[in-house]
Design an enzyme around this catalytic site. Structure first.
Site, PDB file in Angstrom:
ATOM      1  N   PHE A 104       3.066   6.556   2.535  1.00  0.00           N
ATOM      2  CA  PHE A 104       4.202   7.341   2.046  1.00  0.00           C
ATOM      3  C   PHE A 104       3.802   8.418   1.049  1.00  0.00           C
ATOM      4  CE2 PHE A 104       5.355   2.841   2.679  1.00  0.00           C
ATOM      5  CZ  PHE A 104       6.160   2.985   3.795  1.00  0.00           C
TER       6      PHE A 104
ATOM      7  N   PRO B 148       0.800  -1.230   0.000  1.00  0.00           N
ATOM      8  CA  PRO B 148       0.000   0.000   0.000  1.00  0.00           C
ATOM      9  C   PRO B 148       0.834   1.282   0.000  1.00  0.00           C
ATOM     10  CG  PRO B 148      -0.980  -1.607   1.467  1.00  0.00           C
ATOM     11  CD  PRO B 148       0.327  -2.192   1.010  1.00  0.00           C
ATOM     12  N   CYS B 149       0.349   2.262  -0.782  1.00  0.00           N
ATOM     13  CA  CYS B 149       1.067   3.526  -0.960  1.00  0.00           C
ATOM     14  C   CYS B 149       0.712   4.624   0.040  1.00  0.00           C
ATOM     15  CB  CYS B 149       0.811   4.061  -2.374  1.00  0.00           C
ATOM     16  SG  CYS B 149       1.323   2.954  -3.689  1.00  0.00           S
ATOM     17  N   PRO B 150      -0.527   4.678   0.591  1.00  0.00           N
ATOM     18  CA  PRO B 150      -0.908   5.822   1.428  1.00  0.00           C
ATOM     19  C   PRO B 150       0.057   6.159   2.562  1.00  0.00           C
ATOM     20  CG  PRO B 150      -2.851   4.559   0.874  1.00  0.00           C
ATOM     21  CD  PRO B 150      -1.675   3.766   0.371  1.00  0.00           C
TER      22      PRO B 150
END
Length: 413
Positions: free
Chosen positions: A81, A77-79
């Protein structure tokens, strides 16, 4: 080494999976939380099992069963960073990056590939990156980060991705990062045939006016509304390309259609912008789900380019070469870890071998304290700092991540 296999975690709808297949890997297993994305994987993957659920749940899959697999890969998951978010890093219940790295100690894959957003490359996460490099080195891997631009690999889009590749020591000398392949096609050239497929007479003129690459496709999450093409700045960039970014269309424009800004994109068009070719992948679910699957994906051409280099390294193709790898991302973190005791400003300067401005130290300690426990001692009016445990989830049963994840599972994507 025939039949190199990959275990892919947080596999999404298969952008990375398709790229790795094209690079020569066969899937042994793909793990994905979202049911629609899992259905997409089952429909399209040419090999391997697909399981649905929390990738960190041993009831979903058992990592130790895949001991020694050729490649462990994932688009975690990206959120945690994302520059657009709060950049909570180790304090975000969606952060699985550190946990994924720790899997190498269990599975001992020959190589690791993880991709994420550009935000992870920022100074805010220097200590986080340093911890990851240190852990992989301790496990016997040579690891390196690289910021790759999707547009360098034939993708008609501004899409920087921060990629971590780690290889066991014996394979590392054979690895090199892929080189850019040249200028990407424009949005107009990429989508002209799809814009014309419904009989719209304006497709050619539209394509002539869309001779740039696209802004970054934003898939979004279940926490936020329906499908559109991103924040205000992105919508403005799309408008300059003659695209209405306020939503996603069900079908391409038809005969006689007229637009104030331009037509909306369909999911198929968005997939083209992400690097999928016509007819090579079919997406399951309703329109918003399909759009999110496509928009959150790792562009297949980029995954293929990196995957080919990893495949060659594991087969030890070509000449061995001495690789210069940047192993220092946060010198203050390294100094605190080296001494493993309280250190004052002056002591840190001696270890670093240079002067250290007060504001630089304060900023570094502030950033580190978001991902690590930092003990502060101000005895005798002299501030001293000690590096404590990493806050990130790395598999601990009692970690707060598990409780928060269960609470918000339906909204996590």
């Amino acid at each position: 080494m025939p039949g190199l296999e990959v275990v892919e975690i947080c596999a999404g709808a298969g952008g990375q999976a398709l790229g790795l297949e094209k690079a020569g890997f066969r899937h042994r297993l793909a793990v994905e939380l979202d049911a629609n994305a899992s259905a997409t994987l089952r429909r399209n993957l040419s090999s391997g099992e697909v399981v649905t659920g929390d990738v960190a749940d041993l009831a979903v899959w058992n990592p130790i069963e895949h001991l020694g697999v050729s490649l462990l890969a994932g688009g975690v998951p990206c959120p945690p960073f994302s520059i657009a978010g709060k950049q909570l890093g180790a304090n975000d219940e969606r952060d699985l990056f550190a946990w994924s790295v720790e899997l190498c100690d269990l599975i001992k894959p020959q190589a690791l590939m993880l991709e994420n957003v550009r935000g992870l490359s920022m100074p805010r996460f220097a200590g986080y990156r340093q911890h990851v490099l240190d852990r992989l080195s301790h496990m016997g891997y040579v690891a390196e980060w690289r910021l790759l631009q999707a547009s360098d690999f034939g993708v008609p889009q501004l899409r920087p991705r921060f990629v971590l590749v780690a290889l066991q020591n014996k394979y590392s000398p054979y690895f090199s990062w892929p080189e850019p392949v040249g200028a990407p096609p424009t949005v107009g050239d990429t989508l002209r045939d799809l814009m014309a497929s419904g009989g719209w007479e304006g497709a050619d003129a539209w394509a002539r006016g869309a001779q740039q690459i696209a802004p970054t496709i934003v898939g979004g999450s279940k926490k936020h509304g329906g499908a559109d093409l991103g924040p205000t700045r992105a919508k403005k960039a799309w408008a300059e390309l003659g695209v209405d970014a306020m939503g996603v269309a069900d079908a391409p424009p038809g005969p006689g259609d007229k637009f104030k800004i331009g037509p909306k994109l369909t999911c198929e068009m968005v997939a083209r912008i992400q690097g999928w070719k016509a007819g090579e992948w079919e997406f399951e679910g309703r329109k918003t789900s399909r759009y999110r699957q496509i928009g959150n994906a790792f562009p297949p051409p980029v995954a293929e380019a990196v995957g080919r280099r990893i495949h060659e390294a594991l087969r030890q193709v070509g000449e061995r070469r001495d690789r210069t790898v940047d192993v220092e991302h946060d010198p203050i973190y390294l100094a605190l870890r080296k001494i493993n005791d309280f250190m004052s400003h002056r002591q840190l300067e001696r270890v670093l071998g240079r002067s250290l401005e007060v504001h630089e130290l304060e900023r570094a300690i502030s950033d580190l304290s978001r991902d690590f426990v930092i003990e502060i001692n101000d005895d005798a009016n002299v501030m001293a700092y000690k590096l404590g445990p990493f806050k990130a989830f790395t598999g601990q049963e009692g970690h707060l991540r598990n409780e928060i994840f269960l609470k918000h599972k339906a909204r996590i994507s």
